[in-house]
Design a protein around this motif. Structure first.
Motif, PDB file in Angstrom:
ATOM      1  N   HIS A   1       0.818  -1.217   0.000  1.00  0.00           N
ATOM      2  CA  HIS A   1       0.000   0.000   0.000  1.00  0.00           C
ATOM      3  C   HIS A   1       0.848   1.261   0.000  1.00  0.00           C
ATOM      4  O   HIS A   1       0.421   2.307   0.477  1.00  0.00           O
ATOM      5  CB  HIS A   1      -1.019  -0.075   1.142  1.00  0.00           C
TER       6      HIS A   1
ATOM      7  N   CYS B   1      -7.471   2.170  -4.440  1.00  0.00           N
ATOM      8  CA  CYS B   1      -7.236   0.874  -3.802  1.00  0.00           C
ATOM      9  C   CYS B   1      -8.316   0.675  -2.733  1.00  0.00           C
ATOM     10  O   CYS B   1      -8.861   1.652  -2.209  1.00  0.00           O
ATOM     11  CB  CYS B   1      -5.840   0.878  -3.187  1.00  0.00           C
TER      12      CYS B   1
ATOM     13  N   CYS C   1      -7.902   0.125   0.189  1.00  0.00           N
ATOM     14  CA  CYS C   1      -7.450   0.718   1.455  1.00  0.00           C
ATOM     15  C   CYS C   1      -7.780   2.203   1.520  1.00  0.00           C
ATOM     16  O   CYS C   1      -7.627   2.826   2.559  1.00  0.00           O
ATOM     17  CB  CYS C   1      -5.948   0.521   1.639  1.00  0.00           C
TER      18      CYS C   1
ATOM     19  N   CYS D   1      -1.887   2.328  -5.223  1.00  0.00           N
ATOM     20  CA  CYS D   1      -1.033   1.450  -4.400  1.00  0.00           C
ATOM     21  C   CYS D   1      -0.374   0.372  -5.270  1.00  0.00           C
ATOM     22  O   CYS D   1      -0.959  -0.073  -6.274  1.00  0.00           O
ATOM     23  CB  CYS D   1      -1.873   0.741  -3.345  1.00  0.00           C
TER      24      CYS D   1
HETATM   25 ZN    ZN Z   1      -3.829   0.308  -0.835  1.00  0.00          ZN
END
Ligand code: ZN
Ligand code: BMX
Length: 290
Positions: free
Chosen positions: A154, A164, A166, A171
């Motif tokens: 990440h 992403c 996240c 990432c």
């Molecule tokens: Zn990520």
């Protein structure tokens, strides 16, 4: 008594008995991707016998903090935030388990008995559903105060890239994971392909497939250089379904020759293969209990 080792990945769950660094009775099942931690526990309970163990060790994808599991990228493993995995495993197996991130566990196995043997500062990367990384710095496994240490999947690889799971954009995991290769490959080839199918297409001379894989290789090599600049890694080992795909390590090695020499480090194939998470978790559990 052996250690019951459990490895929870984004694609499959494995269980095994580990004794003296040896694996026995390995079993595997697809990961239930339902978003419910209890379904993971039920799948594990269906694989492993309930008793006859001296300890239980769990390696899992995601952030492990105080016995609770949270996905950094819910697309890699959908699960409730802060799922109390340690207490759920204890309920199922009658013993409080040792729980650690999967890449951190695998890094410890590779460092101790695998490709990282003899190095003090070592990074293990798993290129699979996601991209995991475990860091050993000066002989110590880093997990960080919140379990986040080593989540190099990440770090930013492609400015302005896609979002992403996240919450960040571009990432490394959106560019070079098995999930990313399947996504990029499907878009480019105009038909749904899995990562293994993309590798097969490249092997058969498909230039578009080869180009996508080369992009992933370049992104990983740059992440290695970033990490080398950050913590002066001595050596990298690479595992995971994509990482161990035919020719992938060789491509990383070749591409790393384009780096200025100061950032170049040996890149080796993980030696414990698909068992590294199981072995590392069991080794960590044994050493934390004695
Ligand atoms: Zn990520
Ligand atoms: C993700 C993250 C990491 C994990 C890595 C590899 C989640 C659920 N997982 O970056 O914790 O180590 O994937 O996971 O956020 P795997 O499932 O591909 O082995």
């Amino acid at each position: 008594l052996p250690v019951l080792a459990i490895d929870i990945g984004g694609t499959k769950i494995a269980t095994a008995e580990v004794r003296g660094g040896m694996i026995a009775n390995r079993r595997q099942a697809p990961t239930p991707r339902t978003g419910r931690g209890d379904d993971l526990i039920a799948a594990i309970a269906g694989l492993a016998p309930k008793s006859g163990f001296g300890a239980v060790a769990v390696a899992t994808t995601g952030i492990v903090r105080d016995g609770a599991l949270t996905a950094l990228n819910p697309e890699t493993l959908p699960i409730e935030d802060g799922y109390p995995i340690a207490s759920a495993i204890e309920r199922a197996f009658g013993m409080p388990p040792f729980v650690v991130n999967d890449a951190q566990a695998a890094a410890w196995a590779e460092f101790t008995i695998g490709a990282g043997e003899g190095f003090r500062n070592f990074a293990f990367f798993t290129v699979s559903t996601g991209i995991g990384c475990g860091l050993v710095i000066d002989g110590r496994l880093e997990s960080g105060a919140t379990g986040l240490a080593g989540h190099v999947g990440h770090t930013r690889s492609e400015p302005g890239g896609i979002l992403c799971g996240c919450g960040r954009r571009g990432c490394l995991e959106t560019v070079a994971s098995g999930t990313a290769l399947a996504r990029l490959g499907s878009a480019r080839l105009g038909r749904k392909v899995t990562a293994p199918e993309l590798f097969a297409a490249a092997e058969q001379g498909n230039g578009s497939a080869a180009e996508i894989i080369a992009g992933a290789v370049a992104a990983l090599v740059n992440a290695f250089a970033d990490l080398t600049a950050s913590v002066d890694v001595d050596c990298f080992a690479v595992g995971g379904g994509v990482g161990l795909a035919g020719g992938f390590i060789e491509a990383l090695q070749a591409r790393s020759l384009d780096l200025p020499r100061v950032y170049r480090r040996p890149i080796l194939a993980a030696r414990a293969g698909a068992d590294a998470g199981l072995l590392g978790a069991a080794m960590l559990a044994s050493s934390r209990m004695s």
